[in-house]
Design a protein around this motif. Structure first.
Motif, PDB file in Angstrom:
ATOM      1  N   PRO A 163      -6.916  -0.322  -1.930  1.00  5.60           N
ATOM      2  CA  PRO A 163      -8.123  -0.564  -2.719  1.00  5.60           C
ATOM      3  C   PRO A 163      -8.309  -2.018  -3.152  1.00  5.60           C
ATOM      4  O   PRO A 163      -9.391  -2.383  -3.572  1.00  5.60           O
ATOM      5  CB  PRO A 163      -7.846   0.285  -3.969  1.00  5.60           C
ATOM      6  CG  PRO A 163      -6.350   0.215  -4.148  1.00  5.60           C
ATOM      7  CD  PRO A 163      -5.772   0.117  -2.762  1.00  5.60           C
ATOM      8  N   ASN A 164      -7.284  -2.850  -3.056  1.00  8.02           N
ATOM      9  CA  ASN A 164      -7.358  -4.085  -3.838  1.00  8.02           C
ATOM     10  C   ASN A 164      -6.736  -5.297  -3.179  1.00  8.02           C
ATOM     11  O   ASN A 164      -6.186  -6.159  -3.853  1.00  8.02           O
ATOM     12  CB  ASN A 164      -6.684  -3.867  -5.201  1.00  8.02           C
ATOM     13  CG  ASN A 164      -5.181  -3.737  -5.060  1.00  8.02           C
ATOM     14  OD1 ASN A 164      -4.699  -3.298  -4.031  1.00  8.02           O
ATOM     15  ND2 ASN A 164      -4.453  -4.140  -6.084  1.00  8.02           N
TER      16      ASN A 164
ATOM     17  N   ASN B  41      -7.355  -8.470  -0.373  1.00  4.67           N
ATOM     18  CA  ASN B  41      -8.348  -9.260   0.344  1.00  4.67           C
ATOM     19  C   ASN B  41      -7.603 -10.179   1.309  1.00  4.67           C
ATOM     20  O   ASN B  41      -6.583 -10.763   0.943  1.00  4.67           O
ATOM     21  CB  ASN B  41      -9.150 -10.062  -0.694  1.00  4.67           C
ATOM     22  CG  ASN B  41     -10.307 -10.852  -0.103  1.00  4.67           C
ATOM     23  OD1 ASN B  41     -10.734 -11.827  -0.683  1.00  4.67           O
ATOM     24  ND2 ASN B  41     -10.799 -10.460   1.040  1.00  4.67           N
TER      25      ASN B  41
ATOM     26  N   TYR C  36     -12.771   5.381  -2.006  1.00  4.72           N
ATOM     27  CA  TYR C  36     -12.668   5.418  -3.471  1.00  4.72           C
ATOM     28  C   TYR C  36     -13.048   6.807  -3.986  1.00  4.72           C
ATOM     29  O   TYR C  36     -12.330   7.426  -4.774  1.00  4.72           O
ATOM     30  CB  TYR C  36     -13.600   4.339  -4.042  1.00  4.72           C
ATOM     31  CG  TYR C  36     -13.812   4.372  -5.539  1.00  4.72           C
ATOM     32  CD1 TYR C  36     -12.969   3.665  -6.386  1.00  4.72           C
ATOM     33  CD2 TYR C  36     -14.884   5.081  -6.102  1.00  4.72           C
ATOM     34  CE1 TYR C  36     -13.172   3.687  -7.766  1.00  4.72           C
ATOM     35  CE2 TYR C  36     -15.092   5.105  -7.465  1.00  4.72           C
ATOM     36  CZ  TYR C  36     -14.240   4.407  -8.299  1.00  4.72           C
ATOM     37  OH  TYR C  36     -14.430   4.415  -9.654  1.00  4.72           O
TER      38      TYR C  36
ATOM     39  N   GLY D 255     -13.108  -5.794  -5.115  1.00  4.65           N
ATOM     40  CA  GLY D 255     -12.552  -4.806  -4.195  1.00  4.65           C
ATOM     41  C   GLY D 255     -13.526  -4.453  -3.091  1.00  4.65           C
ATOM     42  O   GLY D 255     -13.195  -4.516  -1.899  1.00  4.65           O
ATOM     43  N   GLU D 256     -14.760  -4.108  -3.472  1.00  8.71           N
ATOM     44  CA  GLU D 256     -15.720  -3.698  -2.440  1.00  8.71           C
ATOM     45  C   GLU D 256     -16.151  -4.892  -1.591  1.00  8.71           C
ATOM     46  O   GLU D 256     -16.415  -4.748  -0.412  1.00  8.71           O
ATOM     47  CB  GLU D 256     -16.930  -2.961  -3.052  1.00  8.71           C
ATOM     48  CG  GLU D 256     -17.795  -3.756  -4.034  1.00  8.71           C
ATOM     49  CD  GLU D 256     -18.896  -4.550  -3.355  1.00  8.71           C
ATOM     50  OE1 GLU D 256     -19.588  -4.005  -2.515  1.00  8.71           O
ATOM     51  OE2 GLU D 256     -19.059  -5.741  -3.702  1.00  8.71           O
TER      52      GLU D 256
ATOM     53  N   SER E 119     -14.306  -7.230  -0.548  1.00  7.99           N
ATOM     54  CA  SER E 119     -13.275  -7.519   0.461  1.00  7.99           C
ATOM     55  C   SER E 119     -13.480  -6.677   1.722  1.00  7.99           C
ATOM     56  O   SER E 119     -12.969  -7.022   2.780  1.00  7.99           O
ATOM     57  CB  SER E 119     -11.883  -7.267  -0.122  1.00  7.99           C
ATOM     58  OG  SER E 119     -11.657  -5.881  -0.277  1.00  7.99           O
TER      59      SER E 119
ATOM     60  N   TRP F 128     -15.485   1.778   2.138  1.00 10.21           N
ATOM     61  CA  TRP F 128     -14.590   1.491   1.001  1.00 10.21           C
ATOM     62  C   TRP F 128     -14.915   2.435  -0.156  1.00 10.21           C
ATOM     63  O   TRP F 128     -14.034   3.043  -0.756  1.00 10.21           O
ATOM     64  CB  TRP F 128     -14.763   0.024   0.571  1.00 10.21           C
ATOM     65  CG  TRP F 128     -13.789  -0.440  -0.476  1.00 10.21           C
ATOM     66  CD1 TRP F 128     -12.599  -1.074  -0.255  1.00 10.21           C
ATOM     67  CD2 TRP F 128     -13.911  -0.331  -1.910  1.00 10.21           C
ATOM     68  NE1 TRP F 128     -11.972  -1.355  -1.456  1.00 10.21           N
ATOM     69  CE2 TRP F 128     -12.755  -0.905  -2.477  1.00 10.21           C
ATOM     70  CE3 TRP F 128     -14.880   0.206  -2.766  1.00 10.21           C
ATOM     71  CZ2 TRP F 128     -12.545  -0.976  -3.862  1.00 10.21           C
ATOM     72  CZ3 TRP F 128     -14.666   0.154  -4.146  1.00 10.21           C
ATOM     73  CH2 TRP F 128     -13.515  -0.434  -4.683  1.00 10.21           C
TER      74      TRP F 128
ATOM     75  N   TRP G 125     -12.706  -4.868 -11.518  1.00  5.50           N
ATOM     76  CA  TRP G 125     -11.935  -5.081 -10.285  1.00  5.50           C
ATOM     77  C   TRP G 125     -12.677  -4.662  -9.030  1.00  5.50           C
ATOM     78  O   TRP G 125     -12.470  -5.223  -7.959  1.00  5.50           O
ATOM     79  CB  TRP G 125     -10.579  -4.349 -10.361  1.00  5.50           C
ATOM     80  CG  TRP G 125     -10.673  -2.846 -10.285  1.00  5.50           C
ATOM     81  CD1 TRP G 125     -10.908  -1.982 -11.313  1.00  5.50           C
ATOM     82  CD2 TRP G 125     -10.562  -2.038  -9.104  1.00  5.50           C
ATOM     83  NE1 TRP G 125     -10.944  -0.681 -10.850  1.00  5.50           N
ATOM     84  CE2 TRP G 125     -10.730  -0.684  -9.499  1.00  5.50           C
ATOM     85  CE3 TRP G 125     -10.333  -2.319  -7.763  1.00  5.50           C
ATOM     86  CZ2 TRP G 125     -10.685   0.376  -8.595  1.00  5.50           C
ATOM     87  CZ3 TRP G 125     -10.291  -1.257  -6.861  1.00  5.50           C
ATOM     88  CH2 TRP G 125     -10.468   0.075  -7.278  1.00  5.50           C
ATOM     89  N   LYS G 126     -13.597  -3.694  -9.158  1.00  8.03           N
ATOM     90  CA  LYS G 126     -14.270  -3.175  -7.969  1.00  8.03           C
ATOM     91  C   LYS G 126     -15.268  -4.178  -7.395  1.00  8.03           C
ATOM     92  O   LYS G 126     -15.623  -4.075  -6.226  1.00  8.03           O
ATOM     93  CB  LYS G 126     -14.981  -1.853  -8.288  1.00  8.03           C
ATOM     94  CG  LYS G 126     -14.010  -0.742  -8.692  1.00  8.03           C
ATOM     95  CD  LYS G 126     -14.658   0.629  -8.782  1.00  8.03           C
ATOM     96  CE  LYS G 126     -15.639   0.788  -9.920  1.00  8.03           C
ATOM     97  NZ  LYS G 126     -15.073   0.536 -11.277  1.00  8.03           N
TER      98      LYS G 126
ATOM     99  N   SER H   6      -4.477 -10.237  -4.181  1.00  8.90           N
ATOM    100  CA  SER H   6      -4.500  -8.900  -4.761  1.00  8.90           C
ATOM    101  C   SER H   6      -5.393  -8.943  -5.988  1.00  8.90           C
ATOM    102  O   SER H   6      -5.536  -9.975  -6.649  1.00  8.90           O
ATOM    103  CB  SER H   6      -3.101  -8.400  -5.099  1.00  8.90           C
ATOM    104  OG  SER H   6      -2.600  -9.078  -6.216  1.00  8.90           O
TER     105      SER H   6
END
Lengths: 459, 188
Positions: free
Chosen positions: A322-323, A325, A451, A209-210, A212, A447, A205-206, A346
């Motif tokens: 965190p998640n 965009n 985290y 995540g990062e 975004s 970001w 997922w990261k 998401s």
């Protein structure tokens, strides 16, 4: 016991995964199963998560089932008219209480033993009331579905299990000033254009995540095809001149981020060169999603400072830690006019090597119906499952995750060493961290710092 | 009910009219069209496939939603994985054929489209037919040992023209609520 062991692990792990001095993150962080379990606990039960929009559930009893991390929750409008978020796990024997994705129900009755719950999660009772099948050790008030803390913002449903943590306002911090320009700018607000697209991406997922957090630099290569077909403007074949929108203002705060693209750049791309004052341009060329008839509302709902930002360089893409965009972008419509696509994603983890990518499309409620239909088509062409922009992203993140499976591959690092540094222009509001220029790694590194902070926070 | 759910009208068997008999010349030529179309796409002859599209094309793949059986007719959303017309399909094709940066399909997936269970009905317009077919698709990428698969029913409207059949409408009703493949960089 297990939790203590994990905390020891974490103290070790964070210094190994994240090199604060050199701004590098170990690729192993995209693979490690123990780290993943801790992320579920420390990120996905602590953060405010966007899990839908209130226009999906306009009537009492309407519900949708969504994910918070790997936990299913019921997002429902209860008799009090409010939106409630409850764990979709029966407190009796752990059966899912809701089996459909969406619908309307005044009572959610578990199909296993018949325990029944209201849309606000409270326990009504078990069948054969006089036999009191829930026993008498716990009261009915103790036997409701687990409730998440809920806050609506611009109609977006945010929820968290962190009942004692920061308010959503504090969580967003200074960035709320900018998010308001996307989510809280008209009288009636946004509405969804249908139930979301959902798909599985075989990646950690990261990776999404990062990205975004304002990874602008990938645009000119990964999305080169979109530049090639003329959808991003530019005249020369040298790379940066093909993408004048690479120059802008990145904003970052608490791990959240937005990228603002100068309105004169967008204006020049759409209409050629022209001399307009910021005020004239706002009138002639409102920010994405604002149709001419909504301009008076924009002016009413925004402060002079916000209007100044919107006229100079409106926020168009970014994320929310965190998640989430965000893409609120100009996008051509079917009728040949330049319109907009308003998109939120998401990123919900599904194990260390998979995540669910959920895509919502929006329009301002005050948008003409025919325009909404065209905005939906335009958003579908650019983003989400078949989007000509985002299909390239969804093919990249799995490769990164695959790299982390190699014992040597995972010794590599993700590097965030292109530093622009804070350099707020004199006429820009003093809110959040401001980076003007060719988009670099600053916001993405922020970001990771967010985290790191959450992962190492005292439980 | 939420404002956002679309209703797909299934035509019940006893309400269908004008089914074109299996094995008749029209049925066979439509079957031939569907096979040719699958072959062109599988062989990445996307330009030739594009020539089979009518200029008033509607090409959609509505999102699917898990519903209680009482709401079986509300399984599809107004949002789609595709929501296209002729011009947007041509833009997709141009991107794939004329740029060297369409990375989601470069290197390309190996895709096979298996088309079966074809039913053809006459419509109120002469030379236009409603066609229902099942699609089973396998997609293999890079060195993956397994396949991404997809099953769907496609409801098409085909129009006979002087240049042969053209696809005027396609609704792809996918059997997954959460897609198992990361994108539709391919056509269905």
């Amino acid at each position: 016991m297990r939790i203590d062991a994990r905390q020891d692990y974490l103290k070790e792990a964070m210094s190994q995964f994240i090199d604060l001095e050199n701004r590098e993150v170990s690729v192993a962080a995209l693979h490690d199963e123990q780290l993943y379990e801790l992320e579920l606990e420390r990120i996905f039960t602590k953060a405010w998560l966007m899990i839908g929009h209130e226009t999906e559930i306009p009537k009492v009893g309407d519900y949708v089932v969504r994910l918070m991390g790997e936990d299913q929750v019921i997002v429902a409008r209860a008799a009090d008219g409010q939106v409630h978020v409850s764990l979709n796990v029966c407190p009796h024997r752990a059966m899912h209480v809701c089996l459909a994705d969406s619908g309307n129900a005044r009572v959610h009755k578990c199909i296993y033993h018949g325990w029944a719950f209201r849309p606000d999660g409270s326990f009504i009772g078990a069948p054969i009331e006089k036999e009191q099948m829930h026993g008498n050790i716990k009261s009915k008030a103790q036997l409701g579905l687990k409730k998440a803390r809920v806050q609506l913002y611009g109609g977006l449903v945010f929820a968290t299990w962190n009942h004692d943590g920061p308010s959503l306002d504090d969580w967003l911090g200074d960035m709320k000033f900018y998010y308001d320009m996307l989510f809280c700018r008209t009288d009636k607000g946004l509405e969804v254009l249908g139930p979301p697209q959902r798909l599985t991406i075989d990646a950690n997922w990261k990776t999404a995540g990062e990205q975004s957090a304002c990874d602008g630099f990938h645009t000119i290569t990964l999305h080169g095809s979109v530049i090639d077909i003329g959808a991003m403007g530019g005249e020369s074949d040298t790379e940066h001149e093909s993408a004048p929108a690479m120059y802008g203002i990145n904003l970052s705060g608490n791990g959240h981020s937005l990228r603002c693209i100068a309105a004169d750049t967008s204006w020049a791309l759409a209409h050629g060169k022209g001399e307009l004052t910021p005020e004239e341009r706002l009138e002639a060329f409102p920010p994405p999603g604002i149709t001419p008839e909504l301009l008076p509302e924009l002016r009413r709902n925004m402060s002079p400072e916000q209007l100044h930002v919107l006229a100079k360089a409106p926020p168009v893409v970014g994320g929310m830690f965190p998640n989430m965009n965000i893409l609120f972008i100009y996008s051509p419509l079917r009728d040949g006019t330049l319109g907009s696509a308003l998109v939120l994603h998401s990123i919900m983890p599904k194990g260390p090597h998979h995540f669910e990518w959920t895509t919502y499309y929006f329009a301002e409620k005050g948008t003409p119906e025919a325009v909404k239909v065209m905005m939906r088509a335009s958003a579908t062409l650019g983003t989400g499952t078949s989007g000509i922009i985002e299909q390239d992203d969804s093919d990249t993140w799995p490769h990164m995750t695959e790299s982390a499976k190699g014992v040597i591959g995972r010794t590599e690092t993700l590097k965030y060493q292109a530093i622009l540094g804070e350099n707020r222009p004199a006429d820009w509001p003093n809110k959040a961290k401001v980076y003007e220029g060719f988009g670099k790694d600053d916001a993405q590194w922020e970001w990771w710092l967010a985290y790191h902070k959450l992962m190492t926070a005292d439980a | 009910m939420s404002v956002t759910i679309a209703t797909i009208n299934y035509t019940r068997e006893d309400q269908r009219r004008g089914e074109v008999p299996y094995g008749s010349p029209v049925y066979n030529s439509i079957m031939g069209f569907l096979i040719r179309e699958a072959r062109l796409l599988d062989h990445r002859d996307i330009k030739a496939w594009g020539e089979l599209l009518a200029e008033d094309l509607q090409y959609k793949a509505p999102v699917r939603i898990t519903r209680r059986v009482q709401q079986f007719d509300q399984e599809f959303g107004t949002m789609g994985h595709f929501d296209d017309d002729y011009n947007s399909m041509m833009l997709r094709i141009t991107r794939l054929l004329t740029t060297a940066n369409a990375w989601s399909e470069d290197p390309a997936s190996r895709v096979r489209r298996f088309v079966s269970n074809v039913t053809v009905w006459e419509t109120e317009v002469p030379d236009e037919y409603e066609v229902s077919s099942y699609l089973f698709l396998t997609r293999n990428r890079a060195e993956a040992k397994d396949y991404k698969t997809l099953s769907a029913e496609r409801d098409d409207r085909l129009r006979m023209t002087k240049d042969g059949f053209k696809l005027a409408r396609r609704s792809i009703l996918i059997d997954q609520v959460v897609l198992g493949m990361p994108n539709f960089a391919i056509f269905l």
